[in-house]
Design a protein around this motif. Structure first.
Motif, mmCIF file in Angstrom:
data_model
loop_
_atom_site.group_PDB
_atom_site.id
_atom_site.type_symbol
_atom_site.label_atom_id
_atom_site.label_comp_id
_atom_site.label_asym_id
_atom_site.label_seq_id
_atom_site.Cartn_x
_atom_site.Cartn_y
_atom_site.Cartn_z
ATOM 1 N N GLU A 190 43.457 -62.430 26.147
ATOM 2 C CA GLU A 190 43.028 -61.080 26.538
ATOM 3 C C GLU A 190 41.508 -60.985 26.566
ATOM 4 O O GLU A 190 40.930 -60.398 27.482
ATOM 5 C CB GLU A 190 43.603 -60.045 25.570
ATOM 6 N N GLN A 234 43.334 -64.552 12.494
ATOM 7 C CA GLN A 234 44.660 -65.144 12.662
ATOM 8 C C GLN A 234 45.183 -65.807 11.387
ATOM 9 O O GLN A 234 46.380 -65.772 11.116
ATOM 10 C CB GLN A 234 44.626 -66.175 13.798
ATOM 11 N N LYS A 290 46.348 -65.410 21.740
ATOM 12 C CA LYS A 290 45.812 -64.055 21.664
ATOM 13 C C LYS A 290 44.349 -63.985 22.084
ATOM 14 O O LYS A 290 43.788 -62.892 22.205
ATOM 15 C CB LYS A 290 45.999 -63.504 20.250
ATOM 16 N N TYR A 329 37.979 -65.200 15.263
ATOM 17 C CA TYR A 329 39.393 -65.360 15.617
ATOM 18 C C TYR A 329 40.156 -66.093 14.516
ATOM 19 O O TYR A 329 41.264 -65.678 14.136
ATOM 20 C CB TYR A 329 39.510 -66.118 16.937
#
Length: 258
Positions: free
Chosen positions: A220, A40, A217, A36
Protein backbone atom coordinates in the motif's frame (compact mmCIF):
# COMPACT_ATOMS: atom_id res chain seq x y z
CA UNK A 1 23.43 17.70 27.72
CA UNK A 2 27.13 17.66 26.82
CA UNK A 3 27.52 14.25 25.23
CA UNK A 4 25.60 11.37 23.67
CA UNK A 5 24.13 8.90 26.13
CA UNK A 6 21.68 5.99 26.27
CA UNK A 7 18.79 5.84 28.73
CA UNK A 8 17.75 2.22 29.26
CA UNK A 9 14.07 1.54 29.89
CA UNK A 10 14.39 -2.17 30.60
CA UNK A 11 17.06 -4.86 30.75
CA UNK A 12 17.05 -7.69 28.21
CA UNK A 13 18.77 -11.05 27.94
CA UNK A 14 18.81 -11.64 24.19
CA UNK A 15 19.77 -14.87 22.46
CA UNK A 16 22.60 -14.33 19.95
CA UNK A 17 21.15 -10.94 18.93
CA UNK A 18 21.61 -9.08 15.65
CA UNK A 19 21.38 -5.28 15.92
CA UNK A 20 19.79 -3.58 12.90
CA UNK A 21 20.16 0.19 12.43
CA UNK A 22 18.08 2.33 10.10
CA UNK A 23 18.13 6.13 10.45
CA UNK A 24 16.68 8.75 8.06
CA UNK A 25 18.75 9.09 4.88
CA UNK A 26 18.35 8.81 1.09
CA UNK A 27 14.75 7.88 0.31
CA UNK A 28 14.20 7.22 4.02
CA UNK A 29 15.01 3.61 3.13
CA UNK A 30 16.43 2.71 6.55
CA UNK A 31 13.73 4.57 8.48
CA UNK A 32 10.87 2.94 6.52
CA UNK A 33 12.40 -0.53 6.83
CA UNK A 34 12.87 -0.18 10.59
CA UNK A 35 9.42 1.33 11.17
CA UNK A 36 7.86 -1.59 9.30
CA UNK A 37 9.85 -4.24 11.18
CA UNK A 38 9.04 -2.70 14.55
CA UNK A 39 5.32 -2.64 13.76
CA UNK A 40 5.07 -6.10 12.20
CA UNK A 41 7.19 -7.85 14.83
CA UNK A 42 5.56 -5.89 17.67
CA UNK A 43 9.03 -5.15 19.04
CA UNK A 44 9.34 -3.74 22.58
CA UNK A 45 10.89 -0.33 23.28
CA UNK A 46 13.95 -0.84 25.48
CA UNK A 47 16.13 2.30 25.37
CA UNK A 48 16.53 5.87 24.09
CA UNK A 49 19.65 7.52 22.67
CA UNK A 50 19.99 11.29 23.19
CA UNK A 51 22.68 13.48 21.67
CA UNK A 52 23.58 17.19 21.51
CA UNK A 53 24.55 16.53 17.88
CA UNK A 54 20.94 16.10 16.76
CA UNK A 55 19.23 19.21 15.27
CA UNK A 56 18.40 21.87 17.87
CA UNK A 57 14.60 21.74 18.04
CA UNK A 58 11.92 19.73 19.80
CA UNK A 59 8.95 17.79 18.43
CA UNK A 60 5.40 18.64 19.49
CA UNK A 61 2.69 15.94 19.71
CA UNK A 62 -1.09 16.24 19.27
CA UNK A 63 -1.55 17.06 22.96
CA UNK A 64 0.98 19.89 22.83
CA UNK A 65 3.71 18.02 24.71
CA UNK A 66 7.29 18.32 23.51
CA UNK A 67 10.32 16.04 23.41
CA UNK A 68 13.91 16.14 22.23
CA UNK A 69 14.98 14.39 19.07
CA UNK A 70 16.28 10.92 19.88
CA UNK A 71 17.09 7.45 18.69
CA UNK A 72 15.14 4.46 20.00
CA UNK A 73 16.10 0.82 20.56
CA UNK A 74 13.52 -1.97 20.27
CA UNK A 75 13.77 -5.68 21.07
CA UNK A 76 12.17 -8.70 19.41
CA UNK A 77 12.44 -12.18 20.89
CA UNK A 78 12.69 -14.77 18.13
CA UNK A 79 10.34 -17.69 18.93
CA UNK A 80 12.84 -20.10 17.40
CA UNK A 81 15.38 -21.12 20.06
CA UNK A 82 18.27 -21.62 17.63
CA UNK A 83 17.69 -18.30 15.80
CA UNK A 84 18.78 -14.68 16.32
CA UNK A 85 16.86 -12.24 18.46
CA UNK A 86 16.72 -8.74 16.98
CA UNK A 87 17.60 -5.35 18.49
CA UNK A 88 16.22 -2.62 16.21
CA UNK A 89 17.47 0.96 16.24
CA UNK A 90 15.97 3.96 14.47
CA UNK A 91 15.49 7.65 15.23
CA UNK A 92 14.31 11.11 14.28
CA UNK A 93 17.53 12.26 12.63
CA UNK A 94 21.19 11.60 11.99
CA UNK A 95 23.85 13.74 13.64
CA UNK A 96 24.37 17.19 12.10
CA UNK A 97 28.10 17.24 12.91
CA UNK A 98 31.07 15.09 11.94
CA UNK A 99 32.03 14.66 15.60
CA UNK A 100 28.48 13.61 16.39
CA UNK A 101 28.47 10.95 13.68
CA UNK A 102 31.47 9.30 15.31
CA UNK A 103 30.14 9.78 18.84
CA UNK A 104 26.73 8.28 18.09
CA UNK A 105 28.26 5.35 16.21
CA UNK A 106 30.62 4.71 19.16
CA UNK A 107 27.75 4.91 21.64
CA UNK A 108 25.66 2.50 19.58
CA UNK A 109 28.57 0.05 19.35
CA UNK A 110 29.10 0.23 23.13
CA UNK A 111 25.45 -0.69 23.63
CA UNK A 112 25.79 -3.54 21.10
CA UNK A 113 28.83 -4.88 22.94
CA UNK A 114 27.01 -4.69 26.27
CA UNK A 115 24.08 -6.59 24.76
CA UNK A 116 26.41 -9.35 23.44
CA UNK A 117 25.71 -8.49 19.80
CA UNK A 118 28.03 -10.26 17.37
CA UNK A 119 26.59 -8.82 14.14
CA UNK A 120 25.31 -5.33 13.30
CA UNK A 121 23.36 -4.51 10.14
CA UNK A 122 23.04 -0.94 8.84
CA UNK A 123 20.47 0.10 6.22
CA UNK A 124 20.58 3.03 3.82
CA UNK A 125 19.86 4.22 0.30
CA UNK A 126 21.96 4.03 -2.88
CA UNK A 127 21.22 7.03 -5.12
CA UNK A 128 20.24 5.96 -8.65
CA UNK A 129 17.37 6.53 -11.07
CA UNK A 130 15.67 3.18 -11.66
CA UNK A 131 12.27 2.02 -12.89
CA UNK A 132 12.91 -1.65 -12.16
CA UNK A 133 12.82 -3.44 -8.83
CA UNK A 134 15.52 -1.79 -6.68
CA UNK A 135 18.72 -3.76 -6.31
CA UNK A 136 20.45 -4.04 -2.93
CA UNK A 137 24.18 -3.37 -2.67
CA UNK A 138 26.16 -4.71 0.27
CA UNK A 139 29.44 -4.20 2.06
CA UNK A 140 30.56 -6.13 5.13
CA UNK A 141 33.44 -6.92 7.43
CA UNK A 142 33.00 -10.69 7.29
CA UNK A 143 33.28 -12.86 4.14
CA UNK A 144 30.71 -15.34 5.45
CA UNK A 145 28.13 -12.57 5.93
CA UNK A 146 28.87 -11.28 2.42
CA UNK A 147 28.35 -14.77 0.95
CA UNK A 148 25.02 -15.24 2.75
CA UNK A 149 23.74 -11.87 1.55
CA UNK A 150 24.87 -12.48 -2.03
CA UNK A 151 23.15 -15.87 -1.93
CA UNK A 152 20.01 -14.03 -0.79
CA UNK A 153 20.18 -11.81 -3.90
CA UNK A 154 22.32 -8.83 -2.91
CA UNK A 155 25.09 -7.31 -5.06
CA UNK A 156 28.59 -6.38 -3.91
CA UNK A 157 29.04 -2.62 -3.54
CA UNK A 158 31.33 -1.01 -6.09
CA UNK A 159 34.97 -0.78 -5.08
CA UNK A 160 35.93 2.66 -3.80
CA UNK A 161 32.35 3.86 -3.34
CA UNK A 162 31.88 5.70 0.01
CA UNK A 163 29.12 4.84 2.49
CA UNK A 164 28.28 8.13 4.19
CA UNK A 165 26.89 8.69 7.68
CA UNK A 166 26.10 6.32 10.54
CA UNK A 167 25.51 3.38 8.19
CA UNK A 168 29.09 3.55 6.97
CA UNK A 169 30.89 4.58 10.15
CA UNK A 170 29.49 1.63 12.09
CA UNK A 171 31.11 -0.72 9.59
CA UNK A 172 34.46 1.02 9.99
CA UNK A 173 34.34 1.25 13.79
CA UNK A 174 32.85 -2.19 14.49
CA UNK A 175 36.22 -3.88 14.03
CA UNK A 176 37.52 -2.17 17.17
CA UNK A 177 34.76 -3.94 19.12
CA UNK A 178 35.29 -7.23 17.24
CA UNK A 179 31.70 -7.09 16.01
CA UNK A 180 30.83 -8.17 12.46
CA UNK A 181 28.97 -5.56 10.43
CA UNK A 182 26.92 -5.57 7.24
CA UNK A 183 25.52 -2.63 5.27
CA UNK A 184 22.51 -2.99 2.97
CA UNK A 185 21.90 -0.15 0.49
CA UNK A 186 18.68 -0.14 -1.52
CA UNK A 187 18.56 1.62 -4.88
CA UNK A 188 16.44 4.77 -4.59
CA UNK A 189 15.78 8.06 -6.35
CA UNK A 190 16.47 9.59 -2.98
CA UNK A 191 14.22 12.65 -3.06
CA UNK A 192 10.98 11.02 -1.81
CA UNK A 193 10.21 8.26 0.72
CA UNK A 194 10.88 4.95 -1.02
CA UNK A 195 9.08 1.92 0.49
CA UNK A 196 9.87 -0.16 -2.62
CA UNK A 197 13.61 0.13 -1.89
CA UNK A 198 12.89 -0.65 1.78
CA UNK A 199 11.04 -3.81 0.74
CA UNK A 200 14.00 -4.97 -1.39
CA UNK A 201 16.32 -4.48 1.59
CA UNK A 202 13.98 -6.35 3.96
CA UNK A 203 13.80 -9.28 1.55
CA UNK A 204 17.59 -9.62 1.68
CA UNK A 205 17.64 -9.07 5.44
CA UNK A 206 15.07 -11.76 6.32
CA UNK A 207 16.70 -14.25 3.97
CA UNK A 208 20.20 -13.59 5.32
CA UNK A 209 19.24 -13.92 8.98
CA UNK A 210 16.40 -16.43 8.65
CA UNK A 211 13.49 -14.69 10.38
CA UNK A 212 9.88 -14.48 9.24
CA UNK A 213 8.03 -11.24 8.53
CA UNK A 214 5.17 -10.59 6.10
CA UNK A 215 6.18 -7.84 3.66
CA UNK A 216 2.92 -7.63 1.69
CA UNK A 217 1.57 -4.80 3.86
CA UNK A 218 4.28 -2.55 2.40
CA UNK A 219 2.51 -2.73 -0.96
CA UNK A 220 0.00 0.00 0.00
CA UNK A 221 2.85 2.38 0.83
CA UNK A 222 4.56 1.43 -2.43
CA UNK A 223 1.40 2.24 -4.43
CA UNK A 224 1.11 5.66 -2.76
CA UNK A 225 4.79 6.40 -3.45
CA UNK A 226 4.39 5.44 -7.12
CA UNK A 227 1.44 7.85 -7.45
CA UNK A 228 3.59 10.58 -5.91
CA UNK A 229 6.41 9.88 -8.38
CA UNK A 230 3.96 9.97 -11.30
CA UNK A 231 2.57 13.28 -10.07
CA UNK A 232 6.05 14.77 -9.73
CA UNK A 233 7.02 13.57 -13.20
CA UNK A 234 3.88 15.14 -14.70
CA UNK A 235 4.64 18.39 -12.90
CA UNK A 236 8.24 18.34 -14.09
CA UNK A 237 7.16 17.72 -17.69
CA UNK A 238 4.75 20.70 -17.55
CA UNK A 239 7.47 22.88 -16.03
CA UNK A 240 9.88 21.88 -18.80
CA UNK A 241 7.30 22.71 -21.50
CA UNK A 242 6.60 26.10 -19.92
CA UNK A 243 10.34 26.82 -19.73
CA UNK A 244 10.69 25.92 -23.43
CA UNK A 245 7.78 28.19 -24.39
CA UNK A 246 9.31 31.08 -22.44
CA UNK A 247 12.65 30.50 -24.15
CA UNK A 248 11.02 30.59 -27.60
CA UNK A 249 9.16 33.81 -26.74
CA UNK A 250 12.41 35.38 -25.55
CA UNK A 251 14.09 34.37 -28.82
CA UNK A 252 11.29 36.01 -30.82
CA UNK A 253 11.65 39.23 -28.84
CA UNK A 254 15.42 39.24 -29.31
CA UNK A 255 15.03 38.71 -33.08
CA UNK A 256 12.45 41.52 -33.32
CA UNK A 257 14.70 43.99 -31.46
CA UNK A 258 17.65 43.12 -33.67
Amino acid sequence: MKETYIKELQQIQPNNPVLIEGLPGLGLVGKIAMRYLIKQLKAQKIAYLYSPHFPYFVLVNKKGNVRLLRGTFYYWKNPKEDANDLILFTGDSQSQTIEGQYEIADCLLDYAEKSHVHTIVTIGGYRVETKDKPKVFIAATNPDTINRSVTAGAILSLSGSPIVGTAGLILGLSKFKKIDALCLLGETRGYIPDPLAAKSVLEILKSTFKFDVDLTKLDEEIARAEKMVAHLQTFEEKRALQAEEIRKEDEKKTTYIS
